[in-house]
Design a protein around this motif. Structure first.
Motif, PDB file in Angstrom:
ATOM      1  N   VAL A  45       0.789  -1.227   0.100  1.00 25.20           N
ATOM      2  CA  VAL A  45       0.475   0.566   0.139  1.00 25.20           C
ATOM      3  C   VAL A  45       0.798   1.003  -0.156  1.00 25.20           C
ATOM      4  CG1 VAL A  45      -0.169   0.338   2.935  1.00 25.20           C
ATOM      5  CG2 VAL A  45      -2.279   1.262   0.868  1.00 25.20           C
ATOM      6  N   SER A  46       2.115   1.228   0.419  1.00 22.21           N
ATOM      7  CA  SER A  46       3.015   2.314   0.026  1.00 22.21           C
ATOM      8  C   SER A  46       3.518   2.677  -1.130  1.00 22.21           C
ATOM      9  CB  SER A  46       4.572   1.971   1.526  1.00 22.21           C
ATOM     10  OG  SER A  46       4.931   1.020   1.170  1.00 22.21           O
ATOM     11  N   LEU A  47       3.705   1.159  -1.996  1.00 20.54           N
ATOM     12  CA  LEU A  47       3.828   1.092  -3.311  1.00 20.54           C
ATOM     13  C   LEU A  47       3.364   2.504  -4.136  1.00 20.54           C
ATOM     14  CD1 LEU A  47       5.985  -1.202  -3.877  1.00 20.54           C
ATOM     15  CD2 LEU A  47       7.074   0.550  -3.302  1.00 20.54           C
ATOM     16  N   MET A  48       2.139   1.508  -4.052  1.00 24.98           N
ATOM     17  CA  MET A  48       0.762   2.225  -4.875  1.00 24.98           C
ATOM     18  C   MET A  48      -0.424   2.037  -3.440  1.00 24.98           C
ATOM     19  SD  MET A  48       2.209   1.753  -7.920  1.00 24.98           S
ATOM     20  CE  MET A  48       3.248   0.875  -8.511  1.00 24.98           C
ATOM     21  N   PRO A  49      -0.247   3.433  -3.185  1.00 26.18           N
ATOM     22  CA  PRO A  49      -1.786   3.599  -2.737  1.00 26.18           C
ATOM     23  C   PRO A  49      -3.261   3.622  -3.342  1.00 26.18           C
ATOM     24  CG  PRO A  49      -0.319   5.297  -2.612  1.00 26.18           C
ATOM     25  CD  PRO A  49      -0.237   4.549  -3.358  1.00 26.18           C
ATOM     26  N   LEU A  50      -3.232   4.702  -4.558  1.00 27.39           N
ATOM     27  CA  LEU A  50      -4.552   4.716  -5.458  1.00 27.39           C
ATOM     28  C   LEU A  50      -5.183   3.511  -5.884  1.00 27.39           C
ATOM     29  CD1 LEU A  50      -3.045   7.849  -7.151  1.00 27.39           C
ATOM     30  CD2 LEU A  50      -3.787   7.869  -4.443  1.00 27.39           C
ATOM     31  N   GLY A  51      -6.419   3.396  -5.760  1.00 29.88           N
ATOM     32  CA  GLY A  51      -7.114   1.997  -6.130  1.00 29.88           C
ATOM     33  C   GLY A  51      -7.070   0.656  -4.476  1.00 29.88           C
ATOM     34  N   ARG A  52      -6.818   1.261  -3.651  1.00 27.98           N
ATOM     35  CA  ARG A  52      -6.408   0.149  -2.215  1.00 27.98           C
ATOM     36  C   ARG A  52      -7.479   0.669  -1.464  1.00 27.98           C
ATOM     37  NH1 ARG A  52      -2.067  -2.741  -3.030  1.00 27.98           N
ATOM     38  NH2 ARG A  52      -1.350  -2.608  -5.178  1.00 27.98           N
ATOM     39  N   GLN A  53      -8.018  -0.411  -0.871  1.00 26.72           N
ATOM     40  CA  GLN A  53      -8.796   0.125   0.271  1.00 26.72           C
ATOM     41  C   GLN A  53      -8.380  -1.012   1.808  1.00 26.72           C
ATOM     42  OE1 GLN A  53     -13.028  -0.087  -0.246  1.00 26.72           O
ATOM     43  NE2 GLN A  53     -13.606  -2.661  -0.588  1.00 26.72           N
TER      44      GLN A  53
END
Length: 133
Positions: free
Chosen positions: A112-120
């Motif tokens: 989540v720190s690498l790719m935070p957008l589009g995650r929940q």
């Protein structure tokens, strides 16, 4: 068990980690263009504060072009450095037996720190779900 692990996590690093993400969120929200990353930083801060018993999943509906582009920009500007910090911290925590679950929680924060957008972030019934995928 989740509560005990979360309290230990909070004392031995989670609070400082969450404060770092909150600070990054405030900085991102000051600039209008980076508000999506600021909101994501606040979401990650909550997860960093209390990680056991929760996991990260993709948001329903999939990622659009804007989300993918935003994640690539985040990865190049901040994501790689945050992931390196999480790995370094995980190595330091894994030195002791009691620190091994904390190291796993630190590694759990990397995607989540690498790719935070589009995650929940969603609750789960097991404290280590999402680590062994």
């Amino acid at each position: 068990m989740k509560t005990l692990l979360n309290i230990i996590w909070l004392v031995f690093g989670g609070l400082w980690l969450a404060l770092g993400y909150v600070l990054a969120g405030f900085v991102c929200c000051i600039l209008v263009v980076t508000i999506p990353w600021g909101i994501a930083s606040f979401r990650i801060a909550g997860y960093a504060l209390w990680p056991f018993g929760r996991t990260v999943v993709d948001k329903p509906g999939g990622a659009g072009v804007a989300t993918t582009l935003g994640n690539v920009i985040w990865l190049l500007v901040a994501g790689i450095w945050i992931a390196i910090a999480h790995v370094t911290s995980a190595i330091a925590m894994a030195i002791t037996i009691i620190g091994i679950p904390l190291a796993i929680a630190n590694l759990k924060l990397i995607p989540v720190s690498l790719m935070p957008l589009g995650r929940q972030i969603v609750p789960t019934s097991r404290p280590f779900v999402g680590v062994y995928r």
